[in-house]
Enzyme design. Sequence first.
Site, PDB file in Angstrom:
ATOM      1  N   GLY A   1       0.819  -1.202   0.000  1.00  0.00           N
ATOM      2  CA  GLY A   1       0.000   0.000   0.000  1.00  0.00           C
ATOM      3  C   GLY A   1       0.853   1.251   0.000  1.00  0.00           C
ATOM      4  O   GLY A   1       2.015   1.218   0.420  1.00  0.00           O
TER       5      GLY A   1
ATOM      6  N   CYS B   1       5.976  -0.232   7.359  1.00  0.00           N
ATOM      7  CA  CYS B   1       5.572   0.904   6.527  1.00  0.00           C
ATOM      8  C   CYS B   1       6.759   1.336   5.674  1.00  0.00           C
ATOM      9  O   CYS B   1       7.888   1.385   6.162  1.00  0.00           O
ATOM     10  CB  CYS B   1       5.142   2.055   7.427  1.00  0.00           C
ATOM     11  N   LEU B   2       6.495   1.663   4.395  1.00  0.00           N
ATOM     12  CA  LEU B   2       7.576   2.102   3.504  1.00  0.00           C
ATOM     13  C   LEU B   2       8.214   3.398   4.005  1.00  0.00           C
ATOM     14  O   LEU B   2       9.355   3.691   3.658  1.00  0.00           O
ATOM     15  CB  LEU B   2       7.038   2.299   2.082  1.00  0.00           C
TER      16      LEU B   2
ATOM     17  N   HIS C   1      -4.280   1.061   7.767  1.00  0.00           N
ATOM     18  CA  HIS C   1      -2.930   1.643   7.790  1.00  0.00           C
ATOM     19  C   HIS C   1      -2.867   2.845   6.831  1.00  0.00           C
ATOM     20  O   HIS C   1      -2.347   3.903   7.188  1.00  0.00           O
ATOM     21  CB  HIS C   1      -1.924   0.559   7.381  1.00  0.00           C
ATOM     22  N   GLU C   2      -3.428   2.679   5.619  1.00  0.00           N
ATOM     23  CA  GLU C   2      -3.384   3.763   4.628  1.00  0.00           C
ATOM     24  C   GLU C   2      -4.310   4.913   5.011  1.00  0.00           C
ATOM     25  O   GLU C   2      -3.964   6.084   4.809  1.00  0.00           O
ATOM     26  CB  GLU C   2      -3.709   3.237   3.225  1.00  0.00           C
TER      27      GLU C   2
ATOM     28  N   GLN D   1       2.885  10.008   1.381  1.00  0.00           N
ATOM     29  CA  GLN D   1       4.188   9.326   1.407  1.00  0.00           C
ATOM     30  C   GLN D   1       5.092   9.738   0.252  1.00  0.00           C
ATOM     31  O   GLN D   1       6.302   9.554   0.319  1.00  0.00           O
ATOM     32  CB  GLN D   1       4.004   7.800   1.398  1.00  0.00           C
TER      33      GLN D   1
ATOM     34  N   HIS E   1      -2.517   7.121   7.283  1.00  0.00           N
ATOM     35  CA  HIS E   1      -1.583   8.020   6.601  1.00  0.00           C
ATOM     36  C   HIS E   1      -2.282   9.327   6.201  1.00  0.00           C
ATOM     37  O   HIS E   1      -1.677  10.399   6.249  1.00  0.00           O
ATOM     38  CB  HIS E   1      -1.022   7.380   5.328  1.00  0.00           C
TER      39      HIS E   1
HETATM   40 NI    NI Z   1       2.659   3.092   5.655  1.00  0.00          NI
END
Ligand code: NI
Length: 169
Positions: free
Chosen positions: A45, A92-93, A134-135, A50, A138
């Site tokens: 995701g 998480c990225l 999670h997204e 991000q 963000h």
């Molecule tokens: Ni993330």
Amino acid sequence: MLRPILKYGDRILHDRAQRVEAVTPEIERLVDDMVETMYAAPGVGLAAPQIGVPLRIFVVDISIGRDPAGLLVLINPEFVERDGLQLEEEGCLSVPGFNATVMRPSRAVVKGLDRAGNEHRHDATGLLARAFQHEMDHLDGTLFVDRLRGIKRDLIVRRIKKLTRAGKW
Ligand code: NI
């Protein structure tokens, strides 16, 4: 186009993102960049903040490109329903190298617009429900680290600060 992924500590990641007023060709290009960047990472995701764009858009694919039907684009997403409880490891990225167990509802129904501007409703459980939440976080400036408490959170934040000071973050 591949876009650099911002990391924990960058202001945009910690602020609330704005609603998309209209699905314009610019928004479509942004979505394409998000999809490309997510697959290249690779990740399940990616949210627009991000890549430094403070808009309420995220893309998710828990098959990471293996299933063509797995790619979901959500513009201006909203929760319709959430229930149950799951406790799983999450990463998480934007927080590379760290993960932790995060408590989330086990089911999430989310509605939002797709890349063409049509509204869809997604009823998800397990990993997909987790990815949605999670997204969504963000888009509200919340990272999984913010959902941890006590020692676990302090440890990650301290290590990130140390890496930042060393120029390695
Ligand atoms: Ni993330």
